[in-house]
Design a protein around this motif. Sequence first.
Motif, PDB file in Angstrom:
ATOM      1  N   ALA A  49      16.567 -43.901  20.798  1.00  0.00           N
ATOM      2  CA  ALA A  49      17.984 -44.197  21.028  1.00  0.00           C
ATOM      3  C   ALA A  49      18.621 -43.055  21.803  1.00  0.00           C
ATOM      4  CB  ALA A  49      18.690 -44.406  19.699  1.00  0.00           C
ATOM      5  N   PRO A  50      19.627 -43.356  22.608  1.00  0.00           N
ATOM      6  CA  PRO A  50      20.313 -42.302  23.355  1.00  0.00           C
ATOM      7  C   PRO A  50      20.894 -41.259  22.389  1.00  0.00           C
ATOM      8  CG  PRO A  50      21.101 -44.488  24.022  1.00  0.00           C
ATOM      9  CD  PRO A  50      20.176 -44.690  22.878  1.00  0.00           C
ATOM     10  N   LYS A  51      20.940 -40.047  22.860  1.00  0.00           N
ATOM     11  CA  LYS A  51      21.418 -38.952  22.013  1.00  0.00           C
ATOM     12  C   LYS A  51      22.804 -39.211  21.436  1.00  0.00           C
ATOM     13  CE  LYS A  51      18.913 -34.931  23.663  1.00  0.00           C
ATOM     14  NZ  LYS A  51      18.819 -34.125  24.874  1.00  0.00           N
ATOM     15  N   GLU A  52      23.672 -39.767  22.273  1.00  0.00           N
ATOM     16  CA  GLU A  52      25.049 -39.993  21.813  1.00  0.00           C
ATOM     17  C   GLU A  52      25.071 -40.915  20.617  1.00  0.00           C
ATOM     18  OE1 GLU A  52      23.728 -39.663  25.241  1.00  0.00           O
ATOM     19  OE2 GLU A  52      24.694 -41.605  25.515  1.00  0.00           O
ATOM     20  N   VAL A  53      24.202 -41.930  20.683  1.00  0.00           N
ATOM     21  CA  VAL A  53      24.186 -42.915  19.605  1.00  0.00           C
ATOM     22  C   VAL A  53      23.702 -42.258  18.312  1.00  0.00           C
ATOM     23  CG1 VAL A  53      23.151 -45.071  18.801  1.00  0.00           C
ATOM     24  CG2 VAL A  53      23.850 -44.836  21.198  1.00  0.00           C
TER      25      VAL A  53
END
Length: 929
Positions: free
Chosen positions: A899-903
Amino acid sequence: MTSNIPPAYNPKLTEEKWYNFWETEKLFHAEANPEKKPYCIVIPPPNVTGILHMGHALNNTIQDILIRYKRMKGFESLWMPGTDHAGIATQNVVEKELAREGKKRQNLGREKFIERVWQWKEKYGSTIITQLRKLGSSCDWDRLRFTMDEDYSRSVSEVFLRLYEKGLIYRGNYIVNWCPRCQTALSDEEAPHKDMEGLLYYIKYPFKTTDRRPQTEDYIVVATTRPETMLGDVAVAVNPKDKRYKNIHNETIILPLVGRELKIIKDAIVEPEFGTGAVKVTPAHDPNDFAMAKKHGLEPVLVMNPDGTMNKNAGEYAGMDRFEAREAIIEDLKERGLLVKIDKHPYSLGHCYRCHTIVEPYLSKQWFVSMKPLAKPAIEAVRKGRIKFYPERWTRVYLNWMENIQDWCISRQIWWGHRLPVYYCKNCVNSSLRGASVASDEAISKERLLRSQKLARNDEIGIIISRVKPEKCPDCGSADIYQDEDVLDTWFSSWLWPFATFGWPQAKKDLKYFYPTSALITAQEIIFFWVARMIMAGLEFMKTVPFRDVYIHGTVRDDTGKKMSKSLGNIIDPLDIINEFGADALRFSIISITAAGQDVFLSRQKFELGRNFANKIWNASRFIIMNLKPENVKSDLCVSYNSPDMNLADKWILSRFYQRLSEVETALESYRFNEAASVMYEFFWHEFCDWYIEFSKPSINETHTQIVLYKVLEKSLRVLHPFMPFITEEIWHSLLPLTIACPPKPWRRRDHRLSTIMSQPWPHVQKQMINKKIDGQMQVLIDCIVAVRNIRAAWNINPSVRVDIFIKAKKDAVAVLAASQVYIKNLARVEGLNISGDAKKPPKSAAAVLKDIEIYVPLERYINLGEERQRLSKKIEEICGILKGIDAKLSSRDFLKRAPKEVVEAKRQRKAELSDTLKRLEENYADLG
RNA sequence: GGGCAUUUAGCUCAGUUGGUUAGAGCGCGUGCCUCACAUGCACGAGGUCAGAGGUUCAACUCCUCUAAUGCCCACCA
C-alpha cells in the motif's frame, strides 16, 4: 419594509411579477456581441399541440439552469425558443375538432382545411409557450420561431432542392409503414415496434397437378401471421437448401380462395427453421417479399385500400376491414379444410406513433432521402469527439443506428405541413407513363439518380423541382403544371432547427455568431428522430456540427416506474405543482432527484423537498434582512476578511461557501445537475442555516457577522438563481435597499447589474478563503456541541434547562474552544463552561470522549450510573470494532509492503487516535464504578 | 436475436478516478411551538451495498458469470 416579510414563502406573490419584469425589460434577449463569448441552446421545439408535461418541465429546467448559469458567467447566452408544426399530430387534432361538427377535412377541401389549422394554431398553438413561462424559462422570446414560418419554410425547400440536386432524394415504389387511420406513409422511426401476442396460421396451398410429384401430399403448407394478405400472394418461396422441398421445381400452386396460379421460387432469404420452411410471397405487403419479388421478376398485387380495407383485388372480401377480412378468410379456409393449425406466436408489430394504430407494410410511391452519404460525416463527428454525448453510453446507441441507417421516407399523405417543392408537367408525365411498368421503372430511376447528378434532373420526365411554382414546363413548355400533393415529414423541417432558426441560407450575423450551438438537451426517445438528423443536416449544410454537447436526460415516470401518460391516468401536471408548491419548488425538486441520465420517478410528495427548501431560503433571508444594518455591509469582503474581527465561524462559512461553489461549477460543467443542486442544498441548509446563522446570533450586531451573513446570503442567492429564479429574485430585491446607499429607481433599465439578480455575475471562487485548517478547527467545535447535545438528549434534559460542563482538552483544542465559548453556551445550552487542560471529572456526570477532548456534564438530578455505563460501553464496542479492522490491516505484511506510504501512515495515525480515545473512554467507564 | 440500464437503510434514490466509521430525502422513534422557519429544531434507530467467483495489500467501486426488473434496436413469414 423588512419587518413585514411573511413567515412563509408564497410563490404566487412573486412568480408572475418577476417573470413579467424580466420579459418586459428584455433580459432574456441576446444578440451577436463580439465582446462576449456566445452560449446557445436551441429548445427542442415542442409541438404546437403540446401541453406542458413533466418531461418538458425537466427538459426545460435543465436548459434554463444552463442558460442562466452561463449568462451570469458572462456569456452572451441565447436560448432559442420555438414550436414545431407537428404535421400528423396537429392535423389529427383539427380533424377531431371538425368531427365534432360532423365534418371531414375532405368536405372543406385542402385550402380551407389548412386555413382552419392555422386558425387553430393561432388560438391554441402557443399554450405551451405560455406554460414554459410559468416554469421561469428565460428564452429569448423575440426570436420565437415556428417550423412553418415563411423563412423557415424557405430553408426547408432549399434543403430539399439541394439534396435532390445532389442525387440524395429520390422517388419510388417501396414498402413503407402505412398508417391506415392517418392514411399516410410513416418513417421507420415513426412506427415503433411493440411486442404482441400473435397467432401463426398454417395454411394448405394445393398444387395444381399432383401426378409428377414424389410426395404423397397434394399441397404445401405455409405459415403466416397475416392471412388476409394471402390474397396478394404471387408465389411461394422455399430455401434452396431445404431438403424437404428439393424435389419441387417449377410446380404450380393454386392460391386458395383466389384461384391464382403461383410459382414456387427458391430464395436463400427463407429461413428453413421457421414454420414449415415455405413462405407465401406477398410483395405489396411485406418488405422481404417485395425484395424477393423484384429479384424473381414478379408483379406485386396490392389488396388493400389506404384506409386498411380490402380493395377490389381481394375479390369477395373487398370492402372489409383488414382484420375483419382475416377472420373471414380463416373461416373460409377452415370450411375448405385448408387450415392446418393455429399456433400462438409472439411477435412485434409497428404502431403509428401518433394514433397507435397497427401500421401496414404497404407498397406505395413515396419520396426518400438516401441516408448513407449523410451519415458518414455524422459518424465521424461523433467518433472524433467533435460532438460528445452525456452520459457517454448514448454514443454507442447513436453510432449503432447511424451505421445501420436506412433511407428516410419523407413524404406524407396529409395536408398540414411543408408541401414538397415538386411540380409535375401533366403533359410530360402522361406521355412518359404510357406503357411503363410502375414498379420496375421506379426501381431503375433510383439507381440512375444515385449514379449521376446530371442524370438525376432529367431522370423522371415531367418532374420539376423548384423553389417556386414554375410557369412553364422546361421540357415541353406546357403551362399545365401542378404541385405534388404530399407534404414533408415534420422531422424534415426540425432537423434544420439549429440553423434554420437563424435564417439560413442567408448568412446572417447571428447565425455566424451563435452557430454551432453549445449544447442540446433532450430525451432519449428523440435521439434518432431528431438529434442524429440534426447532426447530419448541420454537417451537410453548415459544414460544421450543430452543437458540441448532447445531454440526454432520463424519462419522467410515475413512482411505480410507468411512463406518465394520459391514458394511464398517472399524470402529474406541472401546472398543478407550480400552483401548489411554486415553480422554484418544481424546478429544484425535479433537478435534485434526477441523477445524470437516469429515469425520474415522480410523486406529488417529492415536490415538498423543493418547497421546504424554498421556505428555508426565505426564512434565512428574512432573518438576515431583519437584522442587517445597511451601514455595516458596505465594505469589501476581501478587505474585511483580513480584519482581526473575523472569527473562526466567519472564516469557516466562507471557506465552506467557496468550496461548495467550486463543486457546483464542476458539477454544472459536467451536466451533473442533481449534484449541483444537492451541494447547494447541503450548504445552505445544513452549513449556513444550521450552523453559521446559529453561530451568528450572539454577535448579530457586530460588523464582521453582518458582513459575512450578508455576503454569504447574497452570493448563495446568486448561485441558487439558475435553479430557483423567482425566490432568489424576490429576496434580492429585499436585500438591495440595505446594501446600496442610494438605491436606484426600482429596476432602472440601464442598470440591470444593480437591479436584478439574473444579470449579476456568477461569484468567483476565492481560493484563498478555502481553508482546511479553519474547517478542522470548526469541526472540533461542532463535535463538541453535538456531544453535549447528545448527552442532553440521552438524559432527556429539557431544552429550557441550562447545564454546566467541564471540558478537558489538549492545547490546540483549548485555544479553539476557549475562543468560541459563547457558541458552545448558546448552541449546547450551557450555563457554566470550564475549559482546561486538566479538568477533573465531577461525580455523577455524563462523559463524552472525542479526539483530543473529554466533556463532562454533571447531572446529579438526571443520571443513572448503570445506564451511563451502558451508554459508554456501546461507544467502546464501536471503537473496538473499528480498531480491530485497522489492526487487521496493519498486521498484514502485504499491506505494509504494497500500500502507498500515505495510506499506511493514515491508518497508523488513525489507530493511535482511536486507541487514545478508547483508553480515555475506558477510564471514564471504570470511573462509574 | 442483439444491445443498454437498474439491483445500496422500511420507501425513493446519491455514491466522479478502488484507500478512514457507505450518504441524502421521505418515513420511523424520542424530546422541543428556543424571539427566521413546525414547509421547523435537536437527538437517535435502521444497511453482511442482488448472488457467486476473480483481480488487488485493499472492492459498493474494476473483471467474469448468474438472477430479477425495466428500456431500446432488429426485414421473427
